[in-house]
Design a protein around this motif. Structure first.
Motif, mmCIF file in Angstrom:
data_model
loop_
_atom_site.group_PDB
_atom_site.id
_atom_site.type_symbol
_atom_site.label_atom_id
_atom_site.label_comp_id
_atom_site.label_asym_id
_atom_site.label_seq_id
_atom_site.Cartn_x
_atom_site.Cartn_y
_atom_site.Cartn_z
ATOM 1 N N GLY A 50 -41.629 -81.619 -4.289
ATOM 2 C CA GLY A 50 -41.319 -81.525 -5.704
ATOM 3 C C GLY A 50 -40.807 -80.183 -6.181
ATOM 4 N N GLY A 51 -40.507 -79.264 -5.288
ATOM 5 C CA GLY A 51 -39.965 -77.981 -5.700
ATOM 6 C C GLY A 51 -40.988 -77.028 -6.287
ATOM 7 N N TYR A 52 -42.250 -77.411 -6.346
ATOM 8 C CA TYR A 52 -43.293 -76.548 -6.899
ATOM 9 C C TYR A 52 -43.638 -75.484 -5.875
ATOM 10 C CZ TYR A 52 -47.310 -75.163 -9.646
ATOM 11 O OH TYR A 52 -48.188 -74.456 -10.414
ATOM 12 N N ARG A 53 -43.672 -74.240 -6.321
ATOM 13 C CA ARG A 53 -43.918 -73.131 -5.412
ATOM 14 C C ARG A 53 -45.075 -72.287 -5.915
ATOM 15 N NH1 ARG A 53 -39.764 -72.171 -1.890
ATOM 16 N NH2 ARG A 53 -37.891 -73.367 -2.221
ATOM 17 N N SER A 54 -45.736 -71.653 -4.957
ATOM 18 C CA SER A 54 -46.772 -70.700 -5.320
ATOM 19 C C SER A 54 -46.766 -69.583 -4.287
ATOM 20 C CB SER A 54 -48.147 -71.364 -5.374
ATOM 21 O OG SER A 54 -48.558 -71.726 -4.075
ATOM 22 N N GLY A 55 -47.277 -68.442 -4.688
ATOM 23 C CA GLY A 55 -47.321 -67.335 -3.752
ATOM 24 C C GLY A 55 -48.137 -66.183 -4.305
ATOM 25 N N PHE A 56 -48.321 -65.192 -3.462
ATOM 26 C CA PHE A 56 -49.081 -63.994 -3.809
ATOM 27 C C PHE A 56 -48.185 -62.774 -3.670
ATOM 28 C CE2 PHE A 56 -53.517 -65.392 -3.982
ATOM 29 C CZ PHE A 56 -53.399 -66.678 -3.480
ATOM 30 N N ALA A 57 -48.265 -61.890 -4.647
ATOM 31 C CA ALA A 57 -47.533 -60.621 -4.612
ATOM 32 C C ALA A 57 -48.488 -59.516 -5.031
ATOM 33 C CB ALA A 57 -46.345 -60.666 -5.576
ATOM 34 N N CYS A 58 -48.353 -58.351 -4.420
ATOM 35 C CA CYS A 58 -49.178 -57.229 -4.858
ATOM 36 C C CYS A 58 -48.291 -56.068 -5.262
ATOM 37 C CB CYS A 58 -50.183 -56.806 -3.788
ATOM 38 S SG CYS A 58 -49.511 -55.927 -2.380
ATOM 39 N N PHE A 59 -48.821 -55.270 -6.177
ATOM 40 C CA PHE A 59 -48.159 -54.041 -6.595
ATOM 41 C C PHE A 59 -48.902 -52.874 -5.977
ATOM 42 C CE2 PHE A 59 -46.978 -56.624 -10.466
ATOM 43 C CZ PHE A 59 -45.663 -56.790 -10.065
ATOM 44 N N VAL A 60 -48.159 -51.999 -5.294
ATOM 45 C CA VAL A 60 -48.743 -50.794 -4.714
ATOM 46 C C VAL A 60 -47.940 -49.597 -5.191
ATOM 47 C CG1 VAL A 60 -49.601 -52.008 -2.672
ATOM 48 C CG2 VAL A 60 -47.381 -50.907 -2.582
ATOM 49 N N GLY A 61 -48.540 -48.439 -5.118
ATOM 50 C CA GLY A 61 -47.873 -47.213 -5.519
ATOM 51 C C GLY A 61 -48.895 -46.107 -5.694
ATOM 52 N N ARG A 62 -48.396 -44.955 -6.096
ATOM 53 C CA ARG A 62 -49.279 -43.816 -6.351
ATOM 54 C C ARG A 62 -50.200 -44.123 -7.529
ATOM 55 N NH1 ARG A 62 -46.402 -39.856 -8.581
ATOM 56 N NH2 ARG A 62 -44.458 -40.971 -8.650
ATOM 57 N N PRO A 63 -51.262 -43.346 -7.672
ATOM 58 C CA PRO A 63 -52.088 -43.505 -8.871
ATOM 59 C C PRO A 63 -51.244 -43.276 -10.133
ATOM 60 C CG PRO A 63 -53.246 -42.172 -7.253
ATOM 61 C CD PRO A 63 -51.838 -42.375 -6.733
ATOM 62 N N ASN A 64 -51.490 -44.071 -11.135
ATOM 63 C CA ASN A 64 -50.832 -43.940 -12.440
ATOM 64 C C ASN A 64 -49.321 -44.220 -12.389
ATOM 65 O OD1 ASN A 64 -51.886 -43.679 -14.979
ATOM 66 N ND2 ASN A 64 -51.237 -41.568 -15.220
ATOM 67 N N ALA A 65 -48.932 -45.125 -11.503
ATOM 68 C CA ALA A 65 -47.519 -45.475 -11.372
ATOM 69 C C ALA A 65 -47.100 -46.627 -12.269
ATOM 70 C CB ALA A 65 -47.189 -45.813 -9.915
#
Length: 159
Positions: free
Chosen positions: A12-27
């Protein structure tokens, strides 16, 4: 992204996934997470190291869901807590479908960004996207300059 089967064999074209945000502190990772989710799920502060746990928020769309994982800032640890926060970031990025490396538009790319980009470049099989944050506080020319610097960082680190 993962395509979910609803049990009938019809994807049915339904998608799911996981993404994370990384970076320096206070980015700007937590602020970005809150903006994309559409509500406050992560604490934001001008003080670095506010995020101490992986925070999850879900972005709902008609054709899928994206689970965003906000992580603590990756940094040179000076304490056991700092080392544990870094370990949490590394564990998190090993479990997602895509990594968003957050780089503030209002700060020059420095050794911390290069370190993080180098660490991410060693992860095989997980796509990485550079995400410029804090673009609302810079001029168009500053933004263009930062985009060029991010492109150079990607070339340098093979992102």
């Amino acid at each position: 992204m993962t395509v979910l089967d609803n049990g009938t064999g019809d994807l049915g074209g339904y998608r799911s996934g996981f993404a994370c945000f990384v970076g320096r502190p206070n980015a700007g990772k937590s602020t970005l997470t809150n903006a994309l989710v559409g509500q406050k799920v992560a604490i934001t502060s001008s003080r670095p190291q506010t995020t101490r746990h992986a925070i999850r928020g879900i972005v709902h769309r008609d054709d899928g869901q994206l689970v965003l994982v906000d992580t603590p800032g990756l940094h040179r640890p000076r304490t056991l807590l700092g080392q544990r926060l870094n370990d949490l970031v590394r564990t998190t990025w090993a479990e997602v479908d895509v990594i968003g490396m957050c780089i503030p538009a209002d700060e020059r790319i420095g050794p911390g960004d290069r370190f993080i980009a180098g660490e991410i470049a060693q992860i095989s099989g997980t796509p990485t996207v550079a995400v410029l944050t804090k673009i609302d506080v810079v001029t168009d020319s500053q933004l263009a300059e930062q985009l060029s610097a991010v492109a150079a960082l990607g070339d340098e680190m093979e992102l």
